[in-house]
Design a protein around this motif. Structure first.
Motif, mmCIF file in Angstrom:
data_model
loop_
_atom_site.group_PDB
_atom_site.id
_atom_site.type_symbol
_atom_site.label_atom_id
_atom_site.label_comp_id
_atom_site.label_asym_id
_atom_site.label_seq_id
_atom_site.Cartn_x
_atom_site.Cartn_y
_atom_site.Cartn_z
ATOM 1 N N UNK A 1 0.820 -1.283 -0.086
ATOM 2 C CA UNK A 1 -0.217 0.031 0.087
ATOM 3 C C UNK A 1 0.880 1.311 0.025
ATOM 4 N N UNK A 2 0.954 1.743 -0.997
ATOM 5 C CA UNK A 2 2.025 3.141 -1.439
ATOM 6 C C UNK A 2 1.369 4.255 -0.576
ATOM 7 N N UNK A 3 2.128 4.942 0.173
ATOM 8 C CA UNK A 3 1.858 6.221 0.815
ATOM 9 C C UNK A 3 1.208 7.191 -0.054
ATOM 10 N N UNK A 4 1.569 7.269 -1.310
ATOM 11 C CA UNK A 4 1.532 8.297 -1.962
ATOM 12 C C UNK A 4 1.485 7.730 -3.399
ATOM 13 N N UNK A 5 0.892 8.421 -4.716
ATOM 14 C CA UNK A 5 1.188 8.115 -5.897
ATOM 15 C C UNK A 5 2.847 8.377 -6.283
ATOM 16 N N UNK A 6 3.635 9.381 -5.660
ATOM 17 C CA UNK A 6 4.808 9.473 -5.770
ATOM 18 C C UNK A 6 5.418 8.415 -5.460
ATOM 19 N N UNK A 7 5.367 7.655 -4.167
ATOM 20 C CA UNK A 7 5.779 6.720 -3.758
ATOM 21 C C UNK A 7 5.577 5.183 -4.761
ATOM 22 N N UNK A 8 4.537 5.275 -5.395
ATOM 23 C CA UNK A 8 4.036 4.208 -6.236
ATOM 24 C C UNK A 8 5.118 4.062 -7.381
ATOM 25 N N UNK A 9 5.168 5.398 -7.944
ATOM 26 C CA UNK A 9 5.860 5.457 -9.134
ATOM 27 C C UNK A 9 7.748 5.237 -8.593
ATOM 28 N N UNK A 10 8.102 5.477 -7.660
ATOM 29 C CA UNK A 10 9.260 5.345 -7.181
ATOM 30 C C UNK A 10 9.472 3.758 -7.002
ATOM 31 N N UNK A 11 8.542 2.890 -6.354
ATOM 32 C CA UNK A 11 8.604 1.583 -6.339
ATOM 33 C C UNK A 11 8.660 0.696 -7.709
ATOM 34 N N UNK A 12 7.832 1.233 -8.435
ATOM 35 C CA UNK A 12 7.909 0.280 -9.724
ATOM 36 C C UNK A 12 8.962 0.823 -10.674
ATOM 37 N N UNK A 13 9.533 2.017 -10.625
ATOM 38 C CA UNK A 13 10.610 2.372 -11.328
ATOM 39 C C UNK A 13 11.838 1.546 -11.058
ATOM 40 N N UNK A 14 11.761 1.390 -9.830
ATOM 41 C CA UNK A 14 12.952 0.232 -9.083
ATOM 42 C C UNK A 14 13.080 -1.240 -9.896
ATOM 43 N N UNK A 15 11.921 -1.380 -10.435
ATOM 44 C CA UNK A 15 11.861 -2.799 -11.046
ATOM 45 C C UNK A 15 12.836 -3.064 -12.252
ATOM 46 N N UNK A 16 13.152 -1.610 -12.843
ATOM 47 C CA UNK A 16 13.790 -1.492 -14.121
ATOM 48 C C UNK A 16 13.434 -0.387 -14.877
ATOM 49 N N UNK A 17 14.322 0.588 -15.017
ATOM 50 C CA UNK A 17 14.028 1.924 -15.566
ATOM 51 C C UNK A 17 14.036 1.968 -17.005
ATOM 52 N N UNK A 18 14.563 0.750 -17.728
ATOM 53 C CA UNK A 18 14.164 0.527 -19.101
ATOM 54 C C UNK A 18 12.783 -0.177 -19.543
ATOM 55 N N UNK A 19 12.131 -0.514 -18.490
ATOM 56 C CA UNK A 19 10.857 -1.365 -18.978
ATOM 57 C C UNK A 19 9.772 -0.262 -19.434
ATOM 58 N N UNK A 20 8.917 -0.785 -20.595
ATOM 59 C CA UNK A 20 7.996 0.125 -20.837
ATOM 60 C C UNK A 20 6.771 0.290 -19.930
ATOM 61 N N UNK A 21 6.441 1.748 -19.845
ATOM 62 C CA UNK A 21 5.541 1.900 -18.954
ATOM 63 C C UNK A 21 4.241 2.526 -19.474
ATOM 64 N N UNK A 22 4.350 3.386 -20.398
ATOM 65 C CA UNK A 22 3.137 3.761 -21.326
ATOM 66 C C UNK A 22 3.498 3.983 -22.751
ATOM 67 N N UNK A 23 2.493 3.519 -23.534
ATOM 68 C CA UNK A 23 2.722 3.434 -24.968
ATOM 69 C C UNK A 23 1.578 4.128 -25.752
ATOM 70 N N UNK A 24 1.636 4.987 -26.468
ATOM 71 C CA UNK A 24 0.496 5.520 -27.426
ATOM 72 C C UNK A 24 0.995 5.576 -28.784
ATOM 73 N N UNK A 25 0.405 4.821 -29.531
ATOM 74 C CA UNK A 25 0.608 4.619 -31.042
ATOM 75 C C UNK A 25 2.194 4.200 -31.197
ATOM 76 N N UNK A 26 3.128 4.930 -31.747
ATOM 77 C CA UNK A 26 4.448 4.491 -31.970
ATOM 78 C C UNK A 26 5.422 5.123 -30.769
ATOM 79 N N UNK A 27 4.828 5.608 -29.881
ATOM 80 C CA UNK A 27 5.445 6.336 -28.835
ATOM 81 C C UNK A 27 5.545 5.601 -27.444
ATOM 82 N N UNK A 28 6.457 5.204 -27.103
ATOM 83 C CA UNK A 28 6.689 4.350 -25.735
ATOM 84 C C UNK A 28 7.571 5.301 -24.663
ATOM 85 N N UNK A 29 6.838 5.305 -23.525
ATOM 86 C CA UNK A 29 7.568 5.944 -22.476
ATOM 87 C C UNK A 29 8.013 4.812 -21.401
#
Length: 511
Positions: free
Chosen positions: A9-37
């Motif tokens: 249970x993340x204390x905040x949305x910012x903490x959520x993003x920190x936690x999942x980013x630690x799984x791998x910075x190069x992992x795809x997060x969001x894709x729209x058409x031909x663009x992936x972040x």
């Protein structure tokens, strides 16, 4: 025996993003058409947004309005606002100008980020500084640091998101959602949607809806890949599922029905699909059976609302049994999630009703909104002293606790997943000089589940021209709220107190 792990249970949305980013910075997060972040990029961009909001002069509790189609920038603005303590106000770009003006006046944002195509909707006298996505956004972020967020520590009870819906009186209400409210969404994704870091989640709903922005956190909260859509055409839906090997999706029944009409549906490779959640509008048994046969994956009914930060009741895939002994459950939305309480209450006596008896759905949960922005009376009418939220939806339960939606106490119309309140449409129609009296109801639609019908009484010596009336009302309301048909009658049926008997108006159409 090893005790089960406590839910994350993340204390905040910012903490959520920190936690999942630690799984791998190069992992795809969001894709729209031909663009992936990637997650690393999303994390850095959120930091930049947080810093520039602070240097622009916004302080914790201020509001940032966002008027954008589904785009990765929406998500980085959400996480950036969370890290700066700023509340993101998600604006519906489908609204008409006067409707949007009312919401902007109520929310009173310090800053507005908008797409070029939506600038005409923004009133000329609006006070907030406007950042245009296509021309201003990148220069606005350019010099902001991206390695660390600002020195702000969010608390779970801080409001982070404000979503608007029209009230039963036609006045828009801003439902406030806290970090704690939204913290349940990743848990929902893990425990009920069966998502993990390798999940690929399709989000067709607009991000200004809880079914978009809230549901979008289910897979993202596991470090999974989120696919946004720029086009809701059946062919594009199908192409995105195949191209990205989509595993999960949430869709209103109208979108599922559209997907089944895709020309290549019979030959497409849909083997990646694991689970599709559906809700937001009535799902017919016939459509559900067709979808189960055609798509070959698990289906999951969900019920919830903006004020509950999304889903509170689910019907699991293994409870879908077309043709079997439990086929009747296809008419149910399921049973409550285990961390919350749902009751069915007689709204007059305020007592719980028994199995088979119809009452109002009440929810008590850590997901419940703390209330509406600037609406203390409506907040008090929605939230009881005992912590229960009055949903305004009518239902009954069977002996096993499965919930069956029965009617909408507030006369809400749900068309293609969009909530439409008759009072708002009636107010717009009542301004027409040819109309003396009006009632708006929902009637069945094979495409949208429901559609809007107006029943009108002509003004003295006036002749109602339905096409002309519709043309005038479309200047005041979003097109999806406008009636698709108008019936002209001599008088509306009313009870002794003068209240319009909408049940009588609906009866010929709903049987």
């Amino acid at each position: 025996m090893t005790a089960p792990a406590a839910p994350v249970m993340d204390a905040s949305l910012g903490d959520l993003l920190t936690r999942v980013t630690a799984l791998g910075t190069d992992r795809p997060a969001i894709t729209l058409d031909d663009r992936t972040v990637t997650f690393g990029e999303l994390d850095r961009r959120a930091n930049q947004v947080a810093h520039v909001l602070t240097t622009t002069g916004l302080v914790p509790g201020d509001r940032l309005a966002v008027l954008l189609r589904n785009t990765p920038e929406f998500q980085e603005l959400l996480f950036g606002a969370a890290r700066a303590g700023v509340v993101l106000v998600a604006l519906n770009w489908r609204l008409a100008g006067p409707e949007l003006e009312t919401i902007l006046t109520d929310a009173d944002p310090r800053l507005l980020v908008a797409g070029q195509e939506h600038l005409a909707l923004i009133p000329d006298d609006h006070d907030a500084r406007t950042i245009v996505l296509e021309t201003d956004y990148e220069p606005w972020l350019a010099d902001a640091p991206d390695n660390e967020p600002p020195d702000h520590e969010a608390t779970p009870d801080d409001v982070v998101l404000q979503l608007y819906s029209s009230g039963t009186t036609g006045a828009p209400k801003g439902a406030r959602l806290t970090h704690a409210n939204l913290a349940f969404t990743p848990r929902m994704g893990r425990e009920f949607y069966a998502m993990g870091p390798d999940s690929v989640n399709l989000v067709p709903s607009p991000l200004f809806h809880i079914g978009g922005v809230g549901y979008g956190l289910t897979a993202l909260g596991q470090g999974g890949h989120t696919i946004l859509l720029s086009d809701l055409s059946p062919a594009h839906l199908l192409e995105q599922i195949e191209r990205h090997r989509v595993t999960h999706a949430f869709a209103v029944p109208a979108v599922i029905g559209a997907l089944l009409t895709a020309p290549r549906i019979g030959e497409a490779d849909l083997t990646s699909l694991q689970r599709i959640a559906y809700g937001g509008a009535p799902m017919t048994e016939a459509l559900l059976r067709r979808a189960i046969d055609a798509l070959g994956c698990g289906f999951m009914a969900v019920y919830g609302m903006t004020e509950t930060a999304g889903t509170v009741v689910t019907l699991a895939p293994d409870e879908h049994d077309p043709g079997g002994p439990r086929a009747h459950l296809l008419r149910s939305v399921g049973r409550p999630l285990p961390w919350l309480e749902v009751d069915v209450v007689d709204p007059v006596s305020e007592q719980s009703v028994g199995p088979g008896e119809v009452g109002e759905i009440r929810v008590r949960s850590g997901q419940n909104t703390p209330g509406y922005w600037n609406r203390p009376e409506e907040t008090a009418a929605t939230l009881t002293d005992g912590g229960w939220l009055r949903t305004g939806d009518a239902a009954y339960r069977d002996a096993e606790g499965y919930l069956y939606l029965h009617d909408r106490i507030k006369d809400l119309i749900i068309s293609g997943g969009e909530n439409i309140y008759p009072a708002e449409v009636e107010n717009a129609l009542a301004a027409d000089p040819t109309i003396a009296d009006v009632a708006v109801i929902g009637v069945p639609s094979p495409r949208w589940g429901e559609t809007v019908k107006a029943v009108v009484v002509p003004a003295p010596d006036a002749t109602i021209e339905p096409a002309a009336v519709l043309e005038r009302v479309r200047e005041r309301l979003a097109r999806y709220k406008c009636p698709t048909s108008i019936d002209v009658v001599e008088a509306l049926p009313r009870n002794a107190a003068g209240k319009v008997l909408k049940r009588e108006l609906r009866a010929p159409y709903w049987g």
